[in-house]
Design an enzyme around this catalytic site. Structure first.
Site, short mmCIF file in Angstrom:
data_model
loop_
_atom_site.label_atom_id
_atom_site.label_comp_id
_atom_site.label_asym_id
_atom_site.label_seq_id
_atom_site.Cartn_x
_atom_site.Cartn_y
_atom_site.Cartn_z
N ARG A 87 0.84 -1.19 0.00
CA ARG A 87 0.00 0.00 0.00
C ARG A 87 0.88 1.24 0.00
O ARG A 87 1.86 1.32 0.74
CB ARG A 87 -0.92 0.02 1.23
CG ARG A 87 -1.98 -1.08 1.22
CD ARG A 87 -2.99 -0.85 0.10
NE ARG A 87 -4.03 -1.89 0.06
CZ ARG A 87 -3.98 -2.96 -0.72
NH1 ARG A 87 -2.95 -3.13 -1.55
NH2 ARG A 87 -4.95 -3.84 -0.72
N GLU A 126 -2.69 7.51 -5.21
CA GLU A 126 -2.93 7.00 -6.57
C GLU A 126 -4.34 7.39 -7.02
O GLU A 126 -5.27 7.37 -6.23
CB GLU A 126 -2.81 5.47 -6.58
CG GLU A 126 -1.41 4.95 -6.32
CD GLU A 126 -1.36 3.42 -6.30
OE1 GLU A 126 -2.36 2.78 -6.71
OE2 GLU A 126 -0.35 2.88 -5.84
N HIS A 164 1.23 -0.15 -9.83
CA HIS A 164 0.38 -1.00 -8.98
C HIS A 164 -0.01 -2.29 -9.70
O HIS A 164 -1.19 -2.68 -9.72
CB HIS A 164 -0.86 -0.23 -8.53
CG HIS A 164 -1.45 -0.75 -7.26
ND1 HIS A 164 -2.10 0.05 -6.36
CD2 HIS A 164 -1.50 -2.00 -6.73
CE1 HIS A 164 -2.54 -0.67 -5.33
NE2 HIS A 164 -2.18 -1.93 -5.54
#
Length: 384
Positions: free
Chosen positions: A212, A241, A258
């Site tokens: 994360r 993000e 990601h």
């Protein structure tokens, strides 16, 4: 006559027809545009993280019996609301763990080649020892590394597990993060790595974040790296993000949008896990296996010379044959250079890769344990 159950399945679930067509009627939907009216007839709702599963989506679902997400994470699921409605739900725990482990090992081997060090000489800290951390412990040990495990939550739950201290983590040569995002409380993971902790890391420490974005304070990281503190940082996740801190990009060894867990196997395994859960729930036999659905690799096996000791560069070559993080890093930088606000589209349009599990390695009994623990699909050379 018994009515067939109705499965509403997000359009990004791979192989859903192959797994669920024999169980009932299937209706596909888009997670980005789905409405309460679209899914009101659902008996079973199967999603990925694009679908926000909450009261606003489900209030018209009077027949809903089960919600499944084909992802390991479940921040998009309102578990409290489902509990109020007595609707069972489940994630696909561990579905992409091998893919993330591949990402970390590829990072390590390619950085070792770039900077000319032996990975086995590095002390590795694994921050968060769940599905991914357990695999990485085994993989780094197979490469001869000393591994430090940090997971105080697991230590509280399992008497057999002992967590290292965070001070032990900061003293390591290579730190890789695999924790959930916990904003507050005894075991918060919010900004675990801020300016204070980053400055405690030794020069040339490798720091990877593939969990994360909020685990590392991105503004502090820019400040520390810009000031000349020599860290080798790999980020797959970022704060805020898709509006990421662009000043970070030139300071990273590798950056990706990601996608550490975005392998074909990882995504399809999520569908398979939900299929297995529902077969058990419906008291049906599990008749379909993912391995029978996956396409063949261009190079699907390697036969290694008997009694031959592989070098680190040869391990790296085999790793990169399946997955080479440098390619994703190049695509990420080029994509953001063309369009600085393209993080989300780069992630959404990522070309799904394969896992080490897709490459069969035939080797002798000396190498068999190493390649098995590294995550390859391993068989003994005939006659062994």
């Amino acid at each position: 006559m018994t009515t067939q159950p109705h499965f509403f399945i997000e359009d990004s679930l791979l192989y859903a027809e192959e797994f669920f067509a024999g169980l009932g009627k299937i209706t596909r939907f888009s997670g980005r545009t789905v409405t309460a009216d679209d899914i009101k007839d659902a008996d079973y709702l199967l999603t990925r993280s694009t679908t926000k599963v909450n009261e606003a989506l489900l209030y018209k679902c009077t027949k809903l019996k089960f919600v499944g997400t084909a992802t390991a994470g479940y921040n998009h699921i309102d578990a409290d609301y489902l509990a109020e409605r007595n609707i069972e739900w489940a994630p696909a725990a561990g579905c992409n763990a091998d893919a993330v482990a591949d990402y970390v090992i590829s990072s390590g081997l390619n950085l070792a080649n770039k900077y000319g060090f032996a990975l086995k000489d590095k002390k590795i800290a694994i921050v968060g020892v769940g599905q991914i951390g357990k695999r990485l412990t085994k993989r780094f040990a197979a490469l001869g590394c000393e591994v430090v495990q940090f997971d105080p939550v697991r230590a509280e739950l399992e008497s057999a597990f002992t967590s290292a201290s965070f001070a032990d983590v900061l003293a390591c040569d290579f730190i890789t993060c695999h924790v959930p995002y916990v904003k507050s409380g005894k075991h918060t993971t919010h900004h675990m790595f801020d300016k204070q902790t980053l400055l405690k890391l030794k020069p040339e420490t490798i720091l990877i974040n593939a969990c994360r974005g909020e685990v590392i304070n991105n503004a502090d990281l820019v400040e520390v790296l810009t000031a000349g503190h020599d860290l080798r940082v790999v980020l797959d996740v970022f704060e805020n993000e898709p509006e990421i801190e662009m000043a970070l990009l030139p300071l990273l060894e590798f950056g990706t949008p990601h996608i550490a867990g975005h392998s074909l196997e990882g995504k399809a395994r999520g569908t398979e896990i939900l299929y297995q859960i529902l077969c058990q729930r419906l008291e049906l036999p599990v008749e379909i296996k993912l391995q029978d659905l996956l396409p063949a690799m261009a190079v699907d096996h390697m036969v290694l010379t008997e009694k031959y000791q592989l070098s680190q560069r040869q391990f790296r070559a085999l790793m990169n044959l399946v997955y080479d993080i440098r390619n994703d890093d190049v695509d990420f930088r080029l994509g953001l250079a063309k369009s600085p606000d393209s993080f989300d589209s780069l992630r959404r349009n990522y070309s799904i890769r394969r896992e080490l599990t897709s490459l069969k390695i035939y080797c002798d009994d000396t190498l068999y344990p190493t390649f098995t623990n590294l995550g390859f699909n391993t068989s003994l050379i005939k006659g062994e």
